[in-house]
Write a protein that holds these residues in place. Structure first.
Motif, PDB file in Angstrom:
ATOM      1  N   LYS A 283      38.189  20.919  40.241  1.00 53.93           N
ATOM      2  CA  LYS A 283      39.313  21.260  39.360  1.00 53.93           C
ATOM      3  C   LYS A 283      39.863  22.671  39.530  1.00 53.93           C
ATOM      4  CE  LYS A 283      39.334  17.354  37.060  1.00 53.93           C
ATOM      5  NZ  LYS A 283      40.435  16.419  37.181  1.00 53.93           N
ATOM      6  N   VAL A 284      39.019  23.604  39.959  1.00 51.94           N
ATOM      7  CA  VAL A 284      39.444  25.007  40.025  1.00 51.94           C
ATOM      8  C   VAL A 284      39.687  25.381  41.490  1.00 51.94           C
ATOM      9  CG1 VAL A 284      39.020  27.341  39.198  1.00 51.94           C
ATOM     10  CG2 VAL A 284      38.024  25.410  37.962  1.00 51.94           C
ATOM     11  N   THR A 285      40.837  24.991  41.963  1.00 54.30           N
ATOM     12  CA  THR A 285      41.218  25.231  43.354  1.00 54.30           C
ATOM     13  C   THR A 285      41.949  26.566  43.471  1.00 54.30           C
ATOM     14  OG1 THR A 285      43.353  24.160  43.074  1.00 54.30           O
ATOM     15  CG2 THR A 285      41.487  22.739  43.719  1.00 54.30           C
ATOM     16  N   PRO A 286      42.054  27.105  44.673  1.00 50.78           N
ATOM     17  CA  PRO A 286      42.831  28.335  44.840  1.00 50.78           C
ATOM     18  C   PRO A 286      44.281  28.176  44.377  1.00 50.78           C
ATOM     19  CG  PRO A 286      41.561  27.900  46.817  1.00 50.78           C
ATOM     20  CD  PRO A 286      41.403  26.697  45.927  1.00 50.78           C
ATOM     21  N   GLU A 287      44.843  26.998  44.603  1.00 51.04           N
ATOM     22  CA  GLU A 287      46.227  26.740  44.189  1.00 51.04           C
ATOM     23  C   GLU A 287      46.369  26.766  42.666  1.00 51.04           C
ATOM     24  OE1 GLU A 287      45.310  25.401  48.129  1.00 51.04           O
ATOM     25  OE2 GLU A 287      44.437  24.637  46.258  1.00 51.04           O
ATOM     26  N   ARG A 288      45.403  26.159  41.969  1.00 49.78           N
ATOM     27  CA  ARG A 288      45.447  26.167  40.500  1.00 49.78           C
ATOM     28  C   ARG A 288      45.259  27.577  39.945  1.00 49.78           C
ATOM     29  NH1 ARG A 288      43.063  22.418  36.880  1.00 49.78           N
ATOM     30  NH2 ARG A 288      44.434  23.542  35.480  1.00 49.78           N
ATOM     31  N   VAL A 289      44.365  28.341  40.572  1.00 48.51           N
ATOM     32  CA  VAL A 289      44.143  29.719  40.123  1.00 48.51           C
ATOM     33  C   VAL A 289      45.408  30.545  40.341  1.00 48.51           C
ATOM     34  CG1 VAL A 289      42.819  31.834  40.547  1.00 48.51           C
ATOM     35  CG2 VAL A 289      41.643  29.636  40.375  1.00 48.51           C
ATOM     36  N   LYS A 290      46.023  30.390  41.499  1.00 50.55           N
ATOM     37  CA  LYS A 290      47.259  31.128  41.795  1.00 50.55           C
ATOM     38  C   LYS A 290      48.342  30.774  40.772  1.00 50.55           C
ATOM     39  CE  LYS A 290      50.385  33.024  44.803  1.00 50.55           C
ATOM     40  NZ  LYS A 290      50.443  33.980  45.829  1.00 50.55           N
ATOM     41  N   GLU A 291      48.455  29.502  40.446  1.00 48.91           N
ATOM     42  CA  GLU A 291      49.451  29.068  39.453  1.00 48.91           C
ATOM     43  C   GLU A 291      49.116  29.635  38.075  1.00 48.91           C
ATOM     44  OE1 GLU A 291      52.699  27.425  37.647  1.00 48.91           O
ATOM     45  OE2 GLU A 291      52.338  27.592  39.801  1.00 48.91           O
ATOM     46  N   HIS A 292      47.837  29.641  37.727  1.00 47.16           N
ATOM     47  CA  HIS A 292      47.401  30.169  36.422  1.00 47.16           C
ATOM     48  C   HIS A 292      47.750  31.655  36.282  1.00 47.16           C
ATOM     49  CE1 HIS A 292      45.077  30.114  32.727  1.00 47.16           C
ATOM     50  NE2 HIS A 292      44.386  31.163  33.150  1.00 47.16           N
ATOM     51  N   PHE A 293      47.652  32.392  37.394  1.00 47.12           N
ATOM     52  CA  PHE A 293      47.950  33.824  37.398  1.00 47.12           C
ATOM     53  C   PHE A 293      49.374  34.109  37.891  1.00 47.12           C
ATOM     54  CE2 PHE A 293      43.330  33.974  37.285  1.00 47.12           C
ATOM     55  CZ  PHE A 293      43.099  35.025  36.413  1.00 47.12           C
ATOM     56  N   LYS A 294      50.232  33.117  37.803  1.00 49.36           N
ATOM     57  CA  LYS A 294      51.618  33.248  38.262  1.00 49.36           C
ATOM     58  C   LYS A 294      52.265  34.488  37.642  1.00 49.36           C
ATOM     59  CE  LYS A 294      55.751  30.462  38.724  1.00 49.36           C
ATOM     60  NZ  LYS A 294      56.314  29.133  38.427  1.00 49.36           N
ATOM     61  N   GLY A 295      52.917  35.265  38.488  1.00 47.28           N
ATOM     62  CA  GLY A 295      53.555  36.491  38.031  1.00 47.28           C
ATOM     63  C   GLY A 295      52.653  37.713  38.128  1.00 47.28           C
ATOM     64  N   MET A 296      51.339  37.490  38.136  1.00 50.48           N
ATOM     65  CA  MET A 296      50.383  38.598  38.251  1.00 50.48           C
ATOM     66  C   MET A 296      49.899  38.759  39.684  1.00 50.48           C
ATOM     67  SD  MET A 296      47.825  38.653  35.023  1.00 50.48           S
ATOM     68  CE  MET A 296      47.956  37.076  34.228  1.00 50.48           C
ATOM     69  N   VAL A 297      49.492  37.651  40.292  1.00 53.40           N
ATOM     70  CA  VAL A 297      48.948  37.668  41.650  1.00 53.40           C
ATOM     71  C   VAL A 297      50.084  37.400  42.625  1.00 53.40           C
ATOM     72  CG1 VAL A 297      47.330  36.589  43.245  1.00 53.40           C
ATOM     73  CG2 VAL A 297      46.679  36.926  40.865  1.00 53.40           C
ATOM     74  N   LYS A 298      50.393  38.394  43.412  1.00 53.16           N
ATOM     75  CA  LYS A 298      51.505  38.304  44.365  1.00 53.16           C
ATOM     76  C   LYS A 298      51.063  37.799  45.736  1.00 53.16           C
ATOM     77  CE  LYS A 298      54.208  40.676  41.482  1.00 53.16           C
ATOM     78  NZ  LYS A 298      54.488  39.992  40.265  1.00 53.16           N
ATOM     79  N   GLY A 299      49.781  37.896  46.030  1.00 52.85           N
ATOM     80  CA  GLY A 299      49.274  37.523  47.353  1.00 52.85           C
ATOM     81  C   GLY A 299      48.472  36.237  47.332  1.00 52.85           C
ATOM     82  N   GLU A 300      47.708  36.072  48.372  1.00 57.56           N
ATOM     83  CA  GLU A 300      46.896  34.879  48.584  1.00 57.56           C
ATOM     84  C   GLU A 300      45.690  34.863  47.643  1.00 57.56           C
ATOM     85  OE1 GLU A 300      44.647  32.812  52.410  1.00 57.56           O
ATOM     86  OE2 GLU A 300      45.176  34.930  52.510  1.00 57.56           O
ATOM     87  N   VAL A 301      45.241  33.654  47.294  1.00 51.25           N
ATOM     88  CA  VAL A 301      43.996  33.459  46.552  1.00 51.25           C
ATOM     89  C   VAL A 301      43.054  32.683  47.469  1.00 51.25           C
ATOM     90  CG1 VAL A 301      42.895  32.370  44.571  1.00 51.25           C
ATOM     91  CG2 VAL A 301      45.143  33.445  44.300  1.00 51.25           C
ATOM     92  N   VAL A 302      41.880  33.266  47.728  1.00 47.13           N
ATOM     93  CA  VAL A 302      40.884  32.639  48.596  1.00 47.13           C
ATOM     94  C   VAL A 302      39.659  32.311  47.746  1.00 47.13           C
ATOM     95  CG1 VAL A 302      39.409  32.950  50.632  1.00 47.13           C
ATOM     96  CG2 VAL A 302      41.698  33.963  50.580  1.00 47.13           C
ATOM     97  N   ARG A 303      39.136  31.081  47.909  1.00 50.16           N
ATOM     98  CA  ARG A 303      37.946  30.672  47.157  1.00 50.16           C
ATOM     99  C   ARG A 303      36.746  30.593  48.092  1.00 50.16           C
ATOM    100  NH1 ARG A 303      37.302  24.819  44.343  1.00 50.16           N
ATOM    101  NH2 ARG A 303      36.593  24.231  46.434  1.00 50.16           N
ATOM    102  N   TYR A 304      35.631  31.156  47.627  1.00 50.71           N
ATOM    103  CA  TYR A 304      34.353  31.048  48.320  1.00 50.71           C
ATOM    104  C   TYR A 304      33.405  30.266  47.426  1.00 50.71           C
ATOM    105  CZ  TYR A 304      36.301  34.615  51.324  1.00 50.71           C
ATOM    106  OH  TYR A 304      37.115  35.301  52.186  1.00 50.71           O
ATOM    107  N   GLU A 305      32.660  29.353  48.025  1.00 51.69           N
ATOM    108  CA  GLU A 305      31.715  28.537  47.270  1.00 51.69           C
ATOM    109  C   GLU A 305      30.303  29.064  47.467  1.00 51.69           C
ATOM    110  OE1 GLU A 305      32.369  24.489  48.540  1.00 51.69           O
ATOM    111  OE2 GLU A 305      34.498  24.597  47.983  1.00 51.69           O
ATOM    112  N   LEU A 306      29.583  29.166  46.352  1.00 50.59           N
ATOM    113  CA  LEU A 306      28.201  29.651  46.371  1.00 50.59           C
ATOM    114  C   LEU A 306      27.318  28.597  45.692  1.00 50.59           C
ATOM    115  CD1 LEU A 306      29.973  32.624  45.292  1.00 50.59           C
ATOM    116  CD2 LEU A 306      28.159  33.097  46.929  1.00 50.59           C
ATOM    117  N   PRO A 307      27.031  27.503  46.397  1.00 47.04           N
ATOM    118  CA  PRO A 307      26.320  26.387  45.769  1.00 47.04           C
ATOM    119  C   PRO A 307      24.909  26.723  45.291  1.00 47.04           C
ATOM    120  CG  PRO A 307      26.534  26.030  48.138  1.00 47.04           C
ATOM    121  CD  PRO A 307      27.352  27.237  47.798  1.00 47.04           C
TER     122      PRO A 307
END
Length: 99
Positions: A36-60
């Motif tokens: 559910k918490v994809t980089p695209e969703r995070v970027k959309e959630h922070f729309k207007g604040m985050v101007k650049g790329e959002v990269v997700r790293y998984e730490l299982p």
């Protein structure tokens, strides 16, 4: 459901980059967070604040996700006019995301 129901979070910064961890309270919820918490969703959630790329790293091994958000702090601590120059409040804002 809000993310705060499933996880806790911490925030760090370096220059104009914000780093937010999302750690599942219960290991069984980690797969749901990954789905559910994809980089695209995070970027959309922070729309207007985050101007650049959002990269997700998984730490299982620790049931966590780490999001690195570029161009997220208004130029960085020494350049930002933001009240929260370090972006420490961004972790709380992430936990407010509806999934």
């Amino acid at each position: 459901m809000k993310l705060w129901d499933l996880a806790h979070s911490r925030t760090g910064d370096k220059g104009n980059i914000s780093n937010i961890s999302l750690i599942a309270y219960d290991p069984k919820d980690y797969e749901l967070l990954k789905e559910k918490v994809t980089p695209e969703r995070v970027k959309e959630h922070f729309k207007g604040m985050v101007k650049g790329e959002v990269v997700r790293y998984e730490l299982p091994n620790i049931h966590a996700l780490n999001f690195v958000m570029y161009a997220a702090l208004g130029g960085g601590v020494t350049r930002s006019l933001s009240v929260d120059m370090h972006g420490k409040g961004l972790s709380s804002y992430l936990l407010d995301m509806e999934i």
